[in-house]
Design a protein around this motif. Sequence first.
Motif, PDB file in Angstrom:
ATOM      1  N   TYR A  20       0.834  -1.206   0.000  1.00  0.00           N
ATOM      2  CA  TYR A  20       0.000   0.000   0.000  1.00  0.00           C
ATOM      3  C   TYR A  20       0.869   1.256   0.000  1.00  0.00           C
ATOM      4  N   ALA A  21       1.936   1.235   0.809  1.00  0.00           N
ATOM      5  CA  ALA A  21       2.826   2.400   0.859  1.00  0.00           C
ATOM      6  C   ALA A  21       3.489   2.643  -0.494  1.00  0.00           C
ATOM      7  N   ARG A  22       3.842   1.581  -1.212  1.00  0.00           N
ATOM      8  CA  ARG A  22       4.570   1.712  -2.475  1.00  0.00           C
ATOM      9  C   ARG A  22       3.638   1.833  -3.676  1.00  0.00           C
ATOM     10  N   TRP A  23       2.587   1.002  -3.697  1.00  0.00           N
ATOM     11  CA  TRP A  23       1.759   0.874  -4.904  1.00  0.00           C
ATOM     12  C   TRP A  23       0.275   1.130  -4.653  1.00  0.00           C
ATOM     13  N   ARG A  24      -0.076   1.590  -3.457  1.00  0.00           N
ATOM     14  CA  ARG A  24      -1.475   1.750  -3.048  1.00  0.00           C
ATOM     15  C   ARG A  24      -2.232   0.419  -3.123  1.00  0.00           C
ATOM     16  N   GLY A  25      -1.509  -0.659  -2.843  1.00  0.00           N
ATOM     17  CA  GLY A  25      -2.139  -1.954  -2.690  1.00  0.00           C
ATOM     18  C   GLY A  25      -2.064  -2.879  -3.884  1.00  0.00           C
ATOM     19  N   PHE A  26      -1.615  -2.378  -5.040  1.00  0.00           N
ATOM     20  CA  PHE A  26      -1.560  -3.202  -6.248  1.00  0.00           C
ATOM     21  C   PHE A  26      -0.196  -3.059  -6.904  1.00  0.00           C
ATOM     22  N   ALA A  27       0.600  -4.127  -6.824  1.00  0.00           N
ATOM     23  CA  ALA A  27       1.913  -4.125  -7.471  1.00  0.00           C
ATOM     24  C   ALA A  27       1.781  -4.770  -8.840  1.00  0.00           C
ATOM     25  N   PRO A  28       2.049  -4.053  -9.918  1.00  0.00           N
ATOM     26  CA  PRO A  28       1.899  -4.630 -11.255  1.00  0.00           C
ATOM     27  C   PRO A  28       2.766  -5.872 -11.440  1.00  0.00           C
ATOM     28  N   PRO A  29       2.260  -6.887 -12.143  1.00  0.00           N
ATOM     29  CA  PRO A  29       3.083  -8.059 -12.435  1.00  0.00           C
ATOM     30  C   PRO A  29       4.386  -7.659 -13.129  1.00  0.00           C
ATOM     31  N   GLY A  30       5.465  -8.327 -12.721  1.00  0.00           N
ATOM     32  CA  GLY A  30       6.772  -8.026 -13.297  1.00  0.00           C
ATOM     33  C   GLY A  30       7.612  -7.082 -12.463  1.00  0.00           C
ATOM     34  N   THR A  31       7.019  -6.497 -11.423  1.00  0.00           N
ATOM     35  CA  THR A  31       7.768  -5.594 -10.541  1.00  0.00           C
ATOM     36  C   THR A  31       8.366  -6.381  -9.375  1.00  0.00           C
ATOM     37  N   CYS A  32       9.171  -5.715  -8.574  1.00  0.00           N
ATOM     38  CA  CYS A  32       9.688  -6.312  -7.336  1.00  0.00           C
ATOM     39  C   CYS A  32       9.593  -5.280  -6.223  1.00  0.00           C
ATOM     40  N   THR A  33       9.014  -5.690  -5.109  1.00  0.00           N
ATOM     41  CA  THR A  33       8.913  -4.842  -3.932  1.00  0.00           C
ATOM     42  C   THR A  33       9.572  -5.556  -2.765  1.00  0.00           C
ATOM     43  N   LEU A  34      10.545  -4.930  -2.139  1.00  0.00           N
ATOM     44  CA  LEU A  34      11.209  -5.522  -0.984  1.00  0.00           C
ATOM     45  C   LEU A  34      10.415  -5.208   0.280  1.00  0.00           C
TER      46      LEU A  34
END
Length: 231
Positions: free
Chosen positions: A92-106
């Motif tokens: 949520y902090a990075r993507w507002r709850g939806f991380a697009p496929p193909g990304t990376c979130t630590l």
Amino acid sequence: MDALNFILFDLNPRLVESWKTEFDKIVPPECAKHVEIKHCTLGNLQKPIDCLVSPANSFGRLDGSYDAVLSEALAPASDPDALTRAAQTTLYARWRGFAPPGTCTLVPLTGTPCADNPTGCRVLALCPTMRIPSSVSWHREIVYNCVWSLLVAVDQHNADAGPGERIRNVAMTGLATGVGRVPVEVCAVQTALAFAHFHEAKADPEKWSRLEWGDIMEMPLSDPSSPHRKR
């Protein structure tokens, strides 16, 4: 990658052999020496592991397939949803709850109920291979995109982190080869190509900071018979 090592592991012997074959064909030895390929489960890996990779879904629900295995390994038995909560808070902090496929979130586990886990994992790398659990065999580049995003995210993290906070080892299973239905051969080729291309990008910033179309067209994502075969 001098101070960073990867473990690619899976229970599927075909994937393990495909990884070995494609890394030998494609990845330069100076990069490949930092990658260990094992036929085993998460529980069989040598510990501690600084970073585990989740193939994930875009909403960070870590309660199915291999993500359920990660939750069981990292979350307290009394709080099985703790890993999902940690992931979704960061998403949520990075993507507002939806991380697009193909990304990376630590996702840092320090300060969460998952911090004191038996693997020693301090960071979860959330690499969504799909929006929701479903086949992504139609997506010719999803594994490459996820692996590239992972390599960039860990590299940037280590560039900014103090000595005690750097990620030294990363463990990753096959991406999108289960529910995602990506053939193991495709997964292996795209994983190896992402490592090879990233290694070249780090070694030759002069070229990679100003790529020409001719350079770009020499980097296929599905054909291992390319200029990036091991020299």
